[in-house]
Design an enzyme around this catalytic site. Structure first.
Site, PDB file in Angstrom:
ATOM      1  N   LEU A  23       0.806  -1.220   0.000  1.00 37.96           N
ATOM      2  CA  LEU A  23       0.000   0.000   0.000  1.00 37.96           C
ATOM      3  C   LEU A  23       0.838   1.267   0.000  1.00 37.96           C
ATOM      4  CD1 LEU A  23      -2.889  -1.011   2.438  1.00 37.96           C
ATOM      5  CD2 LEU A  23      -2.873  -1.058  -0.056  1.00 37.96           C
ATOM      6  N   GLY A  39      -8.717   5.617  12.434  1.00 35.05           N
ATOM      7  CA  GLY A  39      -7.614   6.363  13.016  1.00 35.05           C
ATOM      8  C   GLY A  39      -7.288   5.906  14.420  1.00 35.05           C
ATOM      9  N   SER A  40      -7.070   6.858  15.320  1.00 38.93           N
ATOM     10  CA  SER A  40      -6.646   6.547  16.680  1.00 38.93           C
ATOM     11  C   SER A  40      -6.939   7.729  17.593  1.00 38.93           C
ATOM     12  CB  SER A  40      -5.144   6.242  16.699  1.00 38.93           C
ATOM     13  OG  SER A  40      -4.636   6.242  18.014  1.00 38.93           O
ATOM     14  N   SER A  41      -7.149   7.433  18.869  1.00 33.11           N
ATOM     15  CA  SER A  41      -7.399   8.504  19.840  1.00 33.11           C
ATOM     16  C   SER A  41      -6.163   9.355  20.097  1.00 33.11           C
ATOM     17  CB  SER A  41      -7.878   7.914  21.172  1.00 33.11           C
ATOM     18  OG  SER A  41      -6.888   7.063  21.731  1.00 33.11           O
ATOM     19  N   CYS A  42      -4.989   8.901  19.636  1.00 31.42           N
ATOM     20  CA  CYS A  42      -3.769   9.687  19.859  1.00 31.42           C
ATOM     21  C   CYS A  42      -3.737  10.956  19.012  1.00 31.42           C
ATOM     22  CB  CYS A  42      -2.525   8.841  19.593  1.00 31.42           C
ATOM     23  SG  CYS A  42      -2.223   8.496  17.852  1.00 31.42           S
ATOM     24  N   TYR A  46       3.103   9.253  14.450  1.00 30.79           N
ATOM     25  CA  TYR A  46       1.940   8.425  14.109  1.00 30.79           C
ATOM     26  C   TYR A  46       0.660   9.259  14.159  1.00 30.79           C
ATOM     27  CZ  TYR A  46      -1.583   4.723  14.491  1.00 30.79           C
ATOM     28  OH  TYR A  46      -2.685   3.912  14.299  1.00 30.79           O
ATOM     29  N   LYS A  66      -2.185  10.156  11.216  1.00 32.27           N
ATOM     30  CA  LYS A  66      -3.605   9.864  11.331  1.00 32.27           C
ATOM     31  C   LYS A  66      -4.461  11.131  11.187  1.00 32.27           C
ATOM     32  CE  LYS A  66      -3.558   5.577  11.372  1.00 32.27           C
ATOM     33  NZ  LYS A  66      -4.236   4.881  10.251  1.00 32.27           N
ATOM     34  N   HIS A 105       0.724  -3.405  23.701  1.00 32.99           N
ATOM     35  CA  HIS A 105       0.103  -2.356  24.504  1.00 32.99           C
ATOM     36  C   HIS A 105      -0.239  -2.898  25.888  1.00 32.99           C
ATOM     37  CE1 HIS A 105      -0.650  -0.683  20.382  1.00 32.99           C
ATOM     38  NE2 HIS A 105      -0.251   0.399  21.017  1.00 32.99           N
TER      39      HIS A 105
END
Length: 324
Positions: free
Chosen positions: A42, A107-110, A137, A141, A180
């Protein structure tokens, strides 16, 4: 309908694939497209273009990402920002070029500022500095969100983004160095229970609060958001120029989390919290009121989810767990 799932071998992509396969088996007219990273890189623009033009999917779910814990993010920041940016740019742009009108990006909460007000609402995006340890990262995102927004604004596409809280479940990464907090605790408490260890030491005071969401709930939420009609989605997300948080809406202390894992794994010894180690942010909770208004809420309790995850863990061999 032809649906391409990018990242179908990952924890979230795999859960989404299982749900779509179940719908397929029940008679829904769905054709599923998947490619391994060996079959389709990708980060390779030409390869992604050829795939999209040849297969002509109707919808795309972008669950592929380079992910890792704090050690990996600190060690390989260039790879984290480069690979995630390239995947997002290639998949989103080439989907547009191939005429894909609906896409879902995970995505992500970060993405939210380090000191964002709790619980973190979608409006907190870009209101303050990010957590330095995973900033590359997070920036990638955020770029994915803005790519979707920009194509929607300029071309009238229907590209959506969902931002999950901390995820766990079957298919998680249990690597002893790169996992994690939740899978790491499951592995450590399992080993301690098997060895008859008298105590397990957990980093920090145990006071920080964290939110967790089972991957099966995340898969359901993703398909729920993907399936919303355009009018409903537009009204809730300000003409499709926004993203939607996905979480349980409930957080627990690290102490409570460790006690639950100990109970599930059968560890009978003592829990010791090493307060000399860093705690990190005192709280990270997602505001999931927007998703609740749309009609979706998480359904798997934390203890039930950990029990299921532990059962999956016990079925895996060491080679499989270290490879994830």
């Amino acid at each position: 309908m032809k649906i391409y799932i990018a990242g179908h071998r990952g924890m979230v992509g795999g859960a989404i694939l299982r749900r779509l396969q179940a719908r397929q088996a029940s008679g829904e007219d769905i054709e599923l497209l998947t490619r391994t990273s060996a079959e389709l890189d990708l980060t390779d623009q030409n390869a992604v273009r050829e795939f999209m033009m040849t297969e002509q999917p109707d919808q795309v779910i972008l669950a592929a990402a380079k992910v890792g814990g704090i050690v990996a993010n600190n060690t390989y920041p260039a790879q984290f920002i480069y690979e995630n940016l390239m995947m997002e740019c290639n998949v989103i742009h080439q989907a547009f070029e191939a005429g894909v009108t609906r896409l879902l990006q995970l995505g992500s909460s970060c993405i939210y500022p380090r000191d964002a007000e709790q619980p973190m609402a979608e409006s907190a995006l870009l209101t303050g500095p990010l957590e330095p340890t995973n900033e590359p990262y997070a920036i990638a995102k955020i770029a994915g969100i803005k790519l979707c927004e920009s194509y929607n604004r300029q071309y009238g596409t229907d590209y959506r983004s969902v931002m999950p809280t901390n995820l766990y479940g079957p298919g998680d990464n249990f690597h002893p160095e790169n996992s994690h907090v939740l899978p790491a605790l499951i592995r450590r408490f399992h080993a301690a229970a098997q060895d008859g260890t008298a105590q397990v030491t957990v980093w920090g005071s145990g006071k920080p609060m964290r939110e967790f969401l089972h991957v099966d709930d995340m898969a359901e939420a993703s398909l729920f958001v993907m399936g919303l009609d355009v009018g409903t989605y537009q009204r809730e997300t300000e003409l499709m120029l926004s993203h939607i948080n996905v979480g349980s809406g409930v957080d627990v202390t690290i102490r409570e989390l460790a006690e639950t894992v100990a109970r599930v794994t059968g560890f009978k010894g003592e829990l010791v919290f090493d307060a000399t180690k860093p705690d990190g942010a005192p709280r990270k909770l997602m505001d999931v009121s927007r998703l609740a208004r749309l009609g979706w809420e998480a359904g798997i309790s934390l203890e039930d989810g950990i029990r299921e995850t532990y059962a999956w863990f016990l079925k895996q061999d060491e080679k499989t767990l270290r490879a994830k």
